[in-house]
Design an enzyme around this catalytic site. Structure first.
Site, PDB file in Angstrom:
ATOM      1  N   SER A 241     -84.213 -35.265  19.576  1.00 21.02           N
ATOM      2  CA  SER A 241     -83.656 -34.003  20.066  1.00 21.02           C
ATOM      3  C   SER A 241     -84.520 -33.430  21.175  1.00 21.02           C
ATOM      4  CB  SER A 241     -83.551 -33.002  18.921  1.00 21.02           C
ATOM      5  OG  SER A 241     -84.815 -32.422  18.709  1.00 21.02           O
ATOM      6  N   LYS A 242     -83.982 -32.415  21.815  1.00 23.42           N
ATOM      7  CA  LYS A 242     -84.697 -31.756  22.907  1.00 23.42           C
ATOM      8  C   LYS A 242     -86.039 -31.214  22.430  1.00 23.42           C
ATOM      9  CE  LYS A 242     -80.925 -30.532  25.919  1.00 23.42           C
ATOM     10  NZ  LYS A 242     -80.407 -29.600  26.902  1.00 23.42           N
ATOM     11  N   ARG A 243     -86.097 -30.833  21.174  1.00 25.05           N
ATOM     12  CA  ARG A 243     -87.325 -30.221  20.659  1.00 25.05           C
ATOM     13  C   ARG A 243     -88.391 -31.258  20.277  1.00 25.05           C
ATOM     14  NH1 ARG A 243     -83.193 -27.489  19.310  1.00 25.05           N
ATOM     15  NH2 ARG A 243     -82.705 -28.915  17.612  1.00 25.05           N
TER      16      ARG A 243
END
Ligand code: GLU
Length: 510
Positions: A264-266
């Protein structure tokens, strides 16, 4: 006649571009180029609430850096523009109305609050609410209300959305080029909103209308869009565009390094590697997320890494130029299962690509780092230094740690090596080596090596001990490339000075 290949990358400017998105774009690009087709950039910004300033520019800059060129699209132009959906806004209404007329869509007047209440009632009974063929008759829409009631609501400008009307009991078949046949029963699907009360189409309507109008032949996109595909297939049917419907290919997910879930982006900075091509500063929080570019990755390496995350060439070969990838790429070799991101492998690729760069190119990138360190040396010297140590690094940023001793005298000496190797008699031996070095007229790695080795062997000394102490004197630590190469580069005088300095500083160590 065979249809011309036209594919599009259609990001939504909702933030920085995730490398999963870059991979999607790359596969589209490779496919287009392989088949002599067009690769198009279309910006899907119909969801105004998720618009993030700077994201569009970021997307374009990222591809510029990677060297992936679009043939058509935003910022490039082409015959099918505009290529930003908000600039095409006025086009979509007529298509929504066409579906209303043909009975494939209906007005829905339920307010978000009303739907929320219903949703909660369903939850109380441990059921999931969905606006679909089972529930729509009891909701507030043009299927359940009388024509007069609907006309009145419309006359009064009551806000509404337009929803797709999935037919009951219909099996929808998708031919996916990667997954094969995927079947879905229409009773399970919700009547997605096609047109919103703010006068904007949703992704689904705009995406299908644009793919049709832009004559897209293949839709290659992430697996997360597979659940929307039955709706898309049905929309082609509803519009009567089935004969020109693009072929679909849904790419496997990019997974976290441990394989547990989607990357994910995180994840990126948390797991120690970037998930974005370029560094991104959040316009609101000002949080910075690292980028491949700023982390020292070479664009060609990033392309190579991404190409092999979910696709394989069927051979042992791992290093591919963009042209080679175009040559051998095929959708058939894309795997169905997710691809795990492997940081060590990513570094390995960067290492390989760094070795392909000339010393002069690497030097150009290294110079600013040296300047920051306060080192003033000529380009030629740095080029030689780079040549000596580049095989030991994967990133230009790692060069300093592997070469500082080619620019600076040691300020301290590794205590462990002193303890282990700097025994009685060593200073005396080193002083004799200084004399030997001094006597060499043609000072080069080979002559220095031969003389020093002859001295050590002739005196039956411990080779490991003397060589380690010599290295300690020159480098300050136990690391570095061939010691005689180092000596030749820093020069005879400097080498001698360093040995004398070490003898003076470390002394007898008794
Ligand atoms: N706008 C969608 C996205 O952000 C595009 C999906 C598609 O390619 O159909 O990924």
């Amino acid at each position: 006649m065979e249809r011309k290949v036209r594919v599009r990358f259609a990001p939504s400017p909702t933030g920085p571009l995730h490398i999963g998105g870059v991979r999607t774009a790359l596969y589209n690009y490779l496919f287009a180029k392989k088949h002599g087709g067009d690769f198009i950039l279309r910006i899907e910004d119909t969801d105004q609430t998720r618009f993030v300033p700077g994201a569009e520019e970021y997307i374009i800059e990222s591809f510029n850096w990677l060297g992936i060129k679009f043939d058509e699209g935003l910022g490039i132009g082409g015959d099918y523009g505009p290529y930003r959906q908000s600039d095409r806004k006025t086009m979509y209404k007529e298509y929504a109305e066409e579906l209303l007329c043909s009975g494939w869509a209906y007005h829905a007047f339920d307010t978000p609050e009303e739907l929320d209440t219903i949703r909660k009632e369903f939850e109380k009974e441990k059921k999931n609410f969905q606006y679909d063929c089972n529930t729509r008759d009891s909701l507030k829409n043009s299927l359940s209300l009388s024509k007069e009631a609907v006309d009145r609501l419309l006359e009064n400008n009551t806000p509404y959305v337009i929803r797709f009307k999935f037919p009951k009991d219909t099996e929808i078949l998708i031919h996916d080029l990667i997954r094969g046949e995927v079947r879905m029963n229409s009773n399970l699907l919700d009547d997605k909103v096609l047109y919103k009360s703010d006068g904007m189409p949703t992704y689904h309507l705009a995406n299908i209308v644009d793919d049709h109008l832009m004559n897209i032949s293949h839709v290659i996109r992430g697996e997360e869009w597979l659940p929307s595909c039955p709706l898309h297939v049905m929309l082609y049917k509803a519009f009567g565009w089935e004969s020109t419907m693009p072929e679909f290919a849904h790419l496997p997910l990019l997974l976290k390094p441990d394989g547990n879930g989607k990357l994910s982006k995180r994840d990126g900075d948390r797991l120690g590697f970037p998930v974005f091509p370029l560094q991104w500063t959040d316009p609101i929080t000002k949080d910075i997320s690292s980028g491949y570019k700023e982390s020292g990755y070479i664009p060609e390496a990033v392309i190579n890494i991404l190409a092999l995350l979910g696709w394989n060439s069927g051979t042992e070969k791992e290093i591919f130029s963009l042209d080679e990838l175009i040559e051998i790429f095929s959708l058939e070799r894309i795997s169905k299962s997710g691809a795990k991101f492997d940081l060590e492998k990513a570094k390995w690729f960067n290492h390989q690509y760094l070795q392909l760069k000339s010393n002069a190119e690497i030097t150009n990138e290294y110079m600013p780092i040296l300047e920051k360190k306060g080192v003033e040396v000529c380009l030629e010297y740095v080029e030689e230094a780079v040549g000596l140590v580049k095989e030991r690094v994967s990133f230009v940023t790692e060069l300093w740690d592997q070469s500082f001793f080619l620019f600076l005298k040691p300020e301290s000496y590794d205590e462990k090596i002193i303890k282990k190797r700097w025994k009685e008699g060593v200073p005396q031996r080193l002083t004799e080596i200084v004399e030997i070095l001094n006597s060499i007229e043609d000072f080069n790695p080979q002559s220095a090596h031969d003389k020093v080795h002859a001295y050590i062997e002739g005196n039956e000394l411990n080779m490991g001990q003397i060589m380690n102490c010599l290295r300690l004197s020159i480098v300050g630590e136990g690391k570095g490339p061939d010691l005689f190469e180092i000596m030749a580069l820093i020069g005879k005088e400097e080498a001698i000075e360093r040995i004398n300095l070490a003898i003076a500083k470390i002394g007898g160590n008794e």
